[in-house]
Each structure stands twice: as structure tokens, then as C-alpha cells.
Design a protein around this motif. Structure first.
Motif, PDB file in Angstrom:
ATOM      1  N   UNK A  42     -16.962  -3.540 -37.135  1.00 18.18           N
ATOM      2  CA  UNK A  42     -16.964  -5.005 -36.958  1.00 18.18           C
ATOM      3  C   UNK A  42     -17.460  -5.389 -35.567  1.00 18.18           C
ATOM      4  N   UNK A  43     -17.014  -4.685 -34.533  1.00 20.31           N
ATOM      5  CA  UNK A  43     -17.451  -4.957 -33.160  1.00 20.31           C
ATOM      6  C   UNK A  43     -18.954  -4.751 -33.029  1.00 20.31           C
ATOM      7  N   UNK A  44     -19.426  -3.672 -33.632  1.00 22.06           N
ATOM      8  CA  UNK A  44     -20.857  -3.351 -33.535  1.00 22.06           C
ATOM      9  C   UNK A  44     -21.695  -4.369 -34.288  1.00 22.06           C
ATOM     10  N   UNK A  45     -21.273  -4.722 -35.486  1.00 24.81           N
ATOM     11  CA  UNK A  45     -22.030  -5.661 -36.327  1.00 24.81           C
ATOM     12  C   UNK A  45     -22.137  -7.024 -35.664  1.00 24.81           C
ATOM     13  N   UNK A  46     -21.048  -7.445 -34.992  1.00 23.78           N
ATOM     14  CA  UNK A  46     -21.028  -8.772 -34.377  1.00 23.78           C
ATOM     15  C   UNK A  46     -21.472  -8.760 -32.915  1.00 23.78           C
ATOM     16  N   UNK A  47     -21.947  -7.596 -32.473  1.00 27.48           N
ATOM     17  CA  UNK A  47     -22.461  -7.423 -31.106  1.00 27.48           C
ATOM     18  C   UNK A  47     -21.449  -7.897 -30.057  1.00 27.48           C
ATOM     19  N   UNK A  48     -20.200  -7.474 -30.268  1.00 26.97           N
ATOM     20  CA  UNK A  48     -19.129  -7.819 -29.327  1.00 26.97           C
ATOM     21  C   UNK A  48     -18.971  -6.697 -28.284  1.00 26.97           C
ATOM     22  N   UNK A  49     -18.268  -7.007 -27.208  1.00 25.29           N
ATOM     23  CA  UNK A  49     -18.043  -6.009 -26.151  1.00 25.29           C
ATOM     24  C   UNK A  49     -16.763  -5.236 -26.479  1.00 25.29           C
ATOM     25  N   UNK A  50     -16.907  -3.922 -26.700  1.00 23.34           N
ATOM     26  CA  UNK A  50     -15.754  -3.101 -27.130  1.00 23.34           C
ATOM     27  C   UNK A  50     -14.585  -3.205 -26.163  1.00 23.34           C
ATOM     28  N   UNK A  51     -14.869  -3.102 -24.866  1.00 24.38           N
ATOM     29  CA  UNK A  51     -13.803  -3.143 -23.868  1.00 24.38           C
ATOM     30  C   UNK A  51     -13.045  -4.451 -23.887  1.00 24.38           C
ATOM     31  N   UNK A  52     -13.768  -5.568 -24.000  1.00 24.14           N
ATOM     32  CA  UNK A  52     -13.116  -6.881 -24.016  1.00 24.14           C
ATOM     33  C   UNK A  52     -12.206  -7.037 -25.229  1.00 24.14           C
ATOM     34  N   UNK A  53     -12.706  -6.614 -26.386  1.00 28.21           N
ATOM     35  CA  UNK A  53     -11.929  -6.740 -27.615  1.00 28.21           C
ATOM     36  C   UNK A  53     -10.693  -5.857 -27.575  1.00 28.21           C
ATOM     37  N   UNK A  54     -10.890  -4.590 -27.242  1.00 27.19           N
ATOM     38  CA  UNK A  54      -9.782  -3.641 -27.339  1.00 27.19           C
ATOM     39  C   UNK A  54      -8.725  -3.888 -26.262  1.00 27.19           C
ATOM     40  N   UNK A  55      -9.139  -4.311 -25.072  1.00 25.89           N
ATOM     41  CA  UNK A  55      -8.145  -4.594 -24.024  1.00 25.89           C
ATOM     42  C   UNK A  55      -7.328  -5.834 -24.356  1.00 25.89           C
ATOM     43  N   UNK A  56      -7.952  -6.828 -24.966  1.00 22.29           N
ATOM     44  CA  UNK A  56      -7.213  -8.019 -25.393  1.00 22.29           C
ATOM     45  C   UNK A  56      -6.279  -7.684 -26.554  1.00 22.29           C
ATOM     46  N   UNK A  57      -6.762  -6.836 -27.449  1.00 22.23           N
ATOM     47  CA  UNK A  57      -5.944  -6.373 -28.582  1.00 22.23           C
ATOM     48  C   UNK A  57      -4.681  -5.670 -28.058  1.00 22.23           C
TER      49      UNK A  57
END
Length: 514
Positions: A457-472
């Protein structure tokens, strides 16, 4: 000269005095006794040396036994267990010692002295560096300077006296030490030690020690370096009693030194630097002062044994972690140091961490349950075992497991402000809502499948892995710590994961808007 009968079964004794809590250096001495005798297939004996009645402390003997129960060092013979050579308390062996006191007196190897404390003090002020020996005994009030009639009359009148060993000057005494080699002391430096007191009809340490070692068939005397000055006197006593053929081998262990500066490790050092010097917590029966213990501080007994074994000995290899059985196999006096061993509490903590990290998950979970119960947490053994498997590498003590794993059992009530400022952006709530939706679609909520789906999902939506996972992580844990993110969410489950995400969206937005 040391001449143990060939092929005799090895027998060692640990012989503490019940005058207070057992020092950690005494535990190290007992451990070395245990390792040596078990390697040789011998017997490990506990003897309580309680002839100093003035210093006896109630509860001290029980403390000693409890210490070794905790450590798992089992005695083959002891006051509580009994044995062929008992009693194992010296206070219960009065009549035994009296026989040998009389034997020494009859052969002129000892004499009776009537000097009062005041008379001794007077002589000390009169003679610089006074000691009661061949050069001064004829100036004193004893059976060597009094007639037999005078001596008998004083005894009949109830005059208190002591018996002193008679040391002849100018004789070399050899102590063969398994660590230090041959130690030669000239008898001229020894004084005529008191070996018996009429006041309590008990021998002093020196005579009782030698008599008991002989009668209990002790083959090796393994004790701290501080007892080395006593060894020549003990050799002299063996010779005076004509027991040379049963004289044990000696090994005088290096001192435990304070972590900083010079000198022997003391309770004051522990108090000053914040670590225990006793194996178990001790409450002084007179002052009610409580001294901390390694057990109560959360140290595992296996870690303490491993730590102490390396204070004065090394195996000659890179291996540092040894089971008790491995220590028994590897131990040798040839690899014991002659110099003191500096006490390093950080190394003790390191050992404890190593043992916690290596402990089977189910076993560690059992140790963790009481702490969870105190926190009001009830959970399954399976879950607790999985939790400790994920966090035990970060723990030095069992108590650390709560700090490292509380988020597995309780949702965060607050969020680390620094992490919020760094990780919670304007777009984060929307991303977290999308994560909720993504989670809801997952049938397989295993860590492996979660990671696969979320990363795609992160890759498909071109999101920043670090930003997503640290917020998660912030939403689930409350701060930027913890093991692998998807291991956490698998264990707390889909419903709890999404609940925490929703709560974070609401609460952290409110914090952002304040």
C-alpha cells in the motif's frame, strides 16, 4: 608440609560465622569450594563457626542457608541436613574441643594465661608493638611463670583464664598453597594466639577450625586471602597435635576489591555506589536497618554464580557464559589469580541481561506474571510468552519487561510530545484512517501478511515508509520504541490496533490544535 592421604575422597567445607549477613565475597568463596569438590566427585559441607558468642546475630544462620537454597548450591552435610561427622555447629561441639585443649596442655604445646584486659593494656603501653610471644610470655601472669600450685589455686578459685598456643621462635613454617605456591613464614613473627577461653568454655576460631577440619576429614581448605596469615598457625597446630598426615591442602583466594580506588570491597562501597554487597536483603535485628540484596534487586541466581566465578578465575577461553555444570567442568586453581579482583557491578548487570535474553520464553513469562498481576493485568500464558520473546533482548532485569512491553497490555493514554512534533504531520490522520481501512480488509492478520499488505500500500501510493511507520508506532505504542511493528499489532489483534489508531487520530489532532 601438606600430605593428604592418596585417593581420599575430596571433602571441602564452607564455614561462615553467624555474625550478620553473608558478604558477596563469602558467596564467591563457597562457590569455588563447590566447583572444586563437585569436579572431583567430593562432598560440600556447611559448618557454622559460632564460637564467638558475643558477636552472634539471631537469624544469621537461617540467612546463610536461604542464600544457598536460592543459589542452588546444595550441601552434602550441614546443620539442617546432618551427616556422619556432626554436629555441624561449633557451639554444639564443646566437649570435643576440650579433649584437644588438654592434650596440648599435657604435652607443653600450650599454656594457661590469667592476664586481665587491664594487665594486657598496661603491657602494650609499656612495650612498643607488644605481642604475646616467646620474648614476652615470661613477663606475664601464666602457667609458665606461676608454679603449678599457684595455677591450680587460681583455677579452683574460678579465676577466668585463656589457653594460649606456645609458639617456639626461629622455625620456618611452610604453607603449600594451590594458588600461591610455597609460602614460608618464620615462627618468630607469630604470637601465642588464644585457642580457648574459660569464660564460655569454647575454643577460638583457630583451634576449633583445625580440630573440626581434622575430625570431619576435610581434604582442602579453600578460603579468602584475608585468612592467609592464619595458615602458619594452623599448620603449627596440626603439627602440635601430630596430625601432619591429615593436613589439608590450602587455597587462599584473591580478595574482592572495591570498584574504585584501593582496598577490599565493603558494604560502605555498595551504599556509596548504589549496589548490594549481600546476596539477599538483610534486616538488622537490632537497628531494623535494611540492606539490599541481589535477589531482591532482580538478579537471577544463575547470573550471580557466573559473575562471581569470573572474579578471580578465568577459563582461558573467550567463553563467558557458563552453566553451573560447565563451571564445575572447567574450574581449576591453576587459572585463579593471585591478585585481587576488582568488583564491577556493570558486569553483573551484563550477566543478568545475558541470562534473561537466553531464558526460555515460558520460564521468563512465569517470572513476569507476578509483576503483571501487581499492575492488574490478566493475560494468557501464550500471549505473555510471545511478549517476552519480543522484548527480553532489551531487559536487564525482569522488572524491565514491563517498561519494554506495557503497550502490549495497555493502550497509551498519552503520546510523547517530541515524537508527536517530529512524526505527526497534517496528512497523518488521513493516512492512519486508510491504515484502519486496510486492516479491516485483512483476513490474515499475521505479522508477515500485515507487513506484505501495508508495504505494498505504501509503495502503490508513493508514500514515505518512515513517516507512515513512525506515526503508526506512535499511535499504537505512544512513543517511538518497541520491537518490530507488525509483531506488536499481531499480538494485540486487529480490533485493538484499529481502536488505538482511531484514538490517536482524535487525541493527537486535539493536541495539535491546542
Amino acid at each position: 608440609m601438606t600430605s593428604i592421604i592418596m585417593n581420599q575422597k575430596v571433602r571441602v567445607r564452607f564455614a561462615p560465622s553467624p555474625t550478620g549477613p553473608l558478604h558477596i565475597g563469602g558467596v564467591r568463596t563457597a562457590l569455588y569450594n563447590y566447583l572444586y569438590t563437585k569436579q572431583k566427585g567430593g562432598d560440600f559441607i556447611l559448618r557454622i563457626e559460632d564460637t564467638d558468642s558475643a558477636r552472634f546475630v539471631p537469624g544469621a544462620e537461617e540467612y546463610i542457608q536461604e542464600t544457598f537454597d536460592w543459589l542452588g548450591l546444595t550441601f552434602d552435610e550441614s546443620p539442617s541436613k546432618g551427616g556422619e561427622y556432626g554436629p555441624y555447629r561449633q557451639s554444639e561441639r564443646k566437649e570435643i574441643y576440650k579433649k584437644y585443649v588438654n592434650q596440648l596442655l599435657d604435652k607443653g604445646a600450650a599454656y594457661i594465661a590469667f592476664d586481665t584486659p587491664e594487665e594486657l593494656d598496661s603491657k602494650r603501653s609499656e612495650i612498643s608493638n607488644f605481642q604475646y610471644d616467646a620474648s614476652t610470655r615470661n613477663l606475664m601472669r601464666n602457667s609458665l611463670t606461676l608454679s603449678e600450685e599457684e595455677t591450680d589455686a587460681l583455677i579452683s578459685a574460678g579465676t577466668q583464664y585463656v589457653v594460649r598456643i606456645k609458639i617456639e621462635p626461629g622455625i620456618d613454617i611452610t604453607v603449600n598453597d594451590m594458588i600461591r605456591g610455597k609460602v614460608v613464614i618464620n615462627s618468630s613473627v607469630l604470637d601465642d594466639k588464644v585457642i580457648y577461653k574459660s569464660a564460655d568454655e569454647l575454643p577460638t576460631y583457630h583451634l576449633a577450625n583445625v580440630v573440626d577440619d581434622h575430625l570431619m576429614k576435610i581434604t582442602h581448605v579453600i578460603r579468602g586471602e584475608e585468612w592467609l596469615p592464619s595458615a602458619p598457625l594452623h599448620v603449627w597446630l596440626y603439627q602440635s597435635l601430630e596430625w601432619e598426615d591429615t593436613m589439608p591442602s590450602f587455597a587462599h583466594l584473591p580478595l574482592l576489591l572495591k570498584p574504585d580506588g584501593k582496598g577490599k570491597l565493603s558494604k560502605r562501597d555498595g551504599d556509596r555506589l548504589g549496589f548490594p554487597v549481600f546476596p539477599l536483603e538483610w534486616k538488622d535485628p537490632q537497628t531494623s536497618e535494611i540492606s539490599s540484596g541481589y535477589r531482591e534487586k532482580g538478579y537471577l541466581h544463575e547470573a550471580i554464580i557466573n559473575f562471581l566465578a569470573f572474579l578471580g578465575w578465568n577459563p582461558g577461553t573467550e567463553q563467558e557464559i557458563f552453566s553451573l555444570e560447565e563451571l564445575v567442568e572447567a574450574f581449576s586453581f591453576e587459572r585463579c589469580s593471585k591478585s585481587g579482583a576488582k568488583f564491577d557491578i556493570e558486569k553483573a548487570k551484563w550477566y543478568n541481561h545475558q541470562y534473561i535474553a537466553r531464558m526460555p520464553d515460558e520460564e521468563l513469562a512465569k517470572l513476569f506474571v507476578p509483576l503483571l498481576t501487581e499492575k492488574g493485568i490478566s493475560s494468557t500464558t501464550e500471549k505473555i510468552s510471545k511478549v517476552v520473546s519480543l522484548v527480553k533482548d532489551r531487559a536487564t532485569f525482569v522488572s524491565d519487561l514491563w517498561e519494554q512491553s506495557s503497550f502490549f497490555f495497555l493502550a497509551p493514554e498519552t503520546y510523547d510530545e517530541k515524537t508527536v512534533r517530529k512524526r505527526w504531520k497534517k496528512e497523518t490522520p488521513e493516512h492512519m484512517q486508510q491504515l484502519i481501512d486496510l486492516n479491516m480488509q485483512m483476513v490474515d492478520f499475521s505479522a508477515h501478511n500485515q507487513e506484505k499488505v501495508v508495504m505494498e500500500w505504501i509503495k502503490t501510493n508513493e508514500l514515505h515508509t518512515g513517516n507512515i511507520m513512525n506515526a503508526y508506532r506512535l499511535a499504537i505504542v505512544g512513543e517511538g520504541k518497541g520491537p518490530h511493528m507488525f509483531d506488536i499489532t499481531e499480538l494485540i489483534g486487529k480490533e485493538e490496533t484499529n481502536k488505538r489508531l482511531l484514538t490517536a487520530i482524535k487525541r493527537i489532532e486535539i493536541q495539535e490544535n491546542v
